[in-house]
Design an enzyme around this catalytic site. Structure first.
Site, short mmCIF file in Angstrom:
data_model
loop_
_atom_site.label_atom_id
_atom_site.label_comp_id
_atom_site.label_asym_id
_atom_site.label_seq_id
_atom_site.Cartn_x
_atom_site.Cartn_y
_atom_site.Cartn_z
N TYR A 26 -13.22 -3.75 11.68
CA TYR A 26 -11.92 -3.12 11.51
C TYR A 26 -11.08 -3.32 12.77
CZ TYR A 26 -8.24 0.34 10.91
OH TYR A 26 -7.01 0.95 10.82
N GLY A 54 0.81 -1.22 0.00
CA GLY A 54 0.00 0.00 0.00
C GLY A 54 0.84 1.26 0.00
N LEU A 74 0.19 6.79 4.49
CA LEU A 74 1.33 6.37 5.30
C LEU A 74 2.37 5.63 4.47
CD1 LEU A 74 -0.43 4.98 8.50
CD2 LEU A 74 0.85 7.10 8.31
N GLY A 75 1.91 4.74 3.59
CA GLY A 75 2.84 3.95 2.79
C GLY A 75 3.71 4.79 1.89
#
Length: 334
Positions: free
Chosen positions: A215, A51, A56-57
Site C-alpha cells: 500500500y 470512488g 472521501l469521494g
C-alpha cells in the site's frame, strides 16, 4: 493482579478516549475549513471523481456539488453509486437552494473499475464521446492493505488500482483536460508513502508480498506520478497536485482485522482521533476549487497547506523510470 492491571489500563485508555472525544465534539464546528465557500465557485465546471460512492469521494462530491460543479461519479459498483447519488441529491435538497430534481443533470454516475484496464478504456471512450469538457479530475479511489490478489490484467491489486488504473485513466483524459484548460488534476495519496519503496525488480510483488508495504509503495507511486506529470504538463495550463487526507474514518480499512473484544475501544478511539470523511476531504476540495492554488502544480498538500516530501518522493530519475515502465504495463504506445 494481572487481570486488575489490564482492567485498569483499559479503563485509563477508555477514559482518555472519552476525554478526547469530548474535546473533539466541542470543537467540531471549526473542522469544516472549506465548507463555507461560495456556492457558485464551481459553476459551469465538470469534475470527475473516482470512488465517489463512499468515504472521501462521496464527501468531496457533495461539497463540489454544493459549490455548483457538475460531478461525474466514476465507481466500480454502479448500484452502490446510484444509491449514493440519490442520497446526495436528497441532502442537497434538504440543505436548501437546490431541489432533488435540480441536481439530476449535475450528478452523473458512470461505471469504472480501476482493476480492469478494459473498463478504464471503455469508461474513457464513453466519457470522451459525451463530455465536451473536463475541468477537474480527482484520482480518489483506492484499495487499502488487502490480501494478495491480482487485477483482471494480472497486476498486484493495490499497485494495479491505486497507481496503474489511475495512470491509464489520467493519460487517456489528458487531451480533454488540455482542451478545457485551465484545468486541474488532484491525486489522493497518503502519509504512509514514507514506508514504501519502488522495487523495479518486483513491482508485481510476485517474489514477496506485505500488504502494508505494498500500500505504501502504491502511495509513493502516486506522488512520483504527480511530480513527473507536472513536468510533462508545463505550459499547458493543466495543473496536478497530490495530497494526503490524514487519518480518516472510512471503509477503506475493511481488510484490517480488529479483535472482537478490542472493537468497541477501537471504534471509540477512532471517533476521537480520526477525521470524518468531510474533514478528510477538505484538501481535495481545496485543490479542486480554490483560487489560491490557481497555477500551482507538482506540490504535496495536507490540511490545505503545502508540505515537504521525503527525498525518495522527489527522485526525478525514479519518477521517469516508473512512468516509462507504467506506460508499458498499461499498454500505452507512443
Amino acid at each position: 493482579m494481572a487481570v486488575a492491571s489490564v482492567a485498569a489500563a483499559l479503563l485509563a485508555a477508555l477514559g482518555g478516549a472519552l476525554w478526547l472525544a469530548a474535546r473533539r465534539f466541542s470543537g467540531s464546528s471549526g473542522q469544516r475549513r472549506q465548507g463555507g465557500g461560495d456556492p457558485g465557485l464551481m459553476h459551469g465546471k465538470t469534475v470527475l471523481i473516482t470512488g465517489a460512492n463512499s468515504g472521501l469521494g462521496r464527501a468531496t462530491a457533495g461539497e463540489l456539488l454544493r459549490l455548483g460543479a457538475r460531478v461525474i461519479m466514476g465507481c466500480r459498483d454502479r448500484a452502490r453509486a446510484e444509491e449514493a447519488a440519490g442520497q446526495l441529491r436528497q441532502e442537497l435538497g434538504q440543505a436548501g437552494g437546490l431541489g432533488p430534481d435540480a441536481t439530476d443533470g449535475q450528478l452523473v454516475v458512470k461505471e469504472l473499475d480501476l482493476a480492469s484496464l478494459r473498463s478504464v478504456r471503455a469508461f474513457c471512450q464513453e466519457l470522451l464521446q459525451e463530455e465536451p469538457r473536463l475541468d477537474v479530475l480527482i484520482n480518489n479511489a483506492g484499495v487499502f492493505q488487502c490480501p494478495y490478489t491480482k487485477t483482471e490484467d494480472g497486476f498486484e491489486m493495490q499497485f494495479g488500482v491505486n497507481h496503474l488504473g489511475h495512470f491509464l485513466l489520467t493519460n487517456l483524459l489528458l487531451g480533454l483536460l488540455k482542451s478545457s484548460a485551465p484545468s486541474r488534476i488532484v491525486v489522493v495519496s497518503s502519509k504512509l508513502y514514507k514506508y514504501g519503496d519502488i522495487n523495479f525488480e518486483d513491482l508485481n510483488s510476485e517474489q514477496s508480498y506485505n500488504k502494508s508495504f505494498c500500500y505504501s509503495r502504491s502511495k509513493l507511486a502516486n506522488i512520483l506520478f504527480t511530480r513527473e506529470l507536472a513536468h510533462r504538463l508545463e505550459g499547458t495550463n493543466v495543473t496536478v497536485n497530490v495530497l494526503h487526507p490524514g487519518i480518516v474514518r472510512t471503509n477503506l480499512g475493511r481488510h484490517i482485522h480488529i479483535p472482537l473484544l478490542a472493537r468497541p475501544l477501537f471504534n471509540l478511539v477512532s471517533w476521537a482521533f480520526f477525521k470524518t470523511p468531510l474533514e478528510g476531504a477538505q484538501t481535495s476540495i481545496y485543490l479542486a476549487s480554490s483560487p489560491d492554488v490557481e497555477g500551482v502544480s507538482g506540490r504535496y498538500f495536507g490540511d490545505c497547506k503545502e508540505e515537504e516530501l521525503l527525498p525518495k518522493a522527489m527522485d526525478e530519475s525514479v519518477a521517469r523510470k516508473l512512468w516509462d515502465i507504467s506506460e508499458v504495463m498499461v499498454g500505452i504506445l507512443k
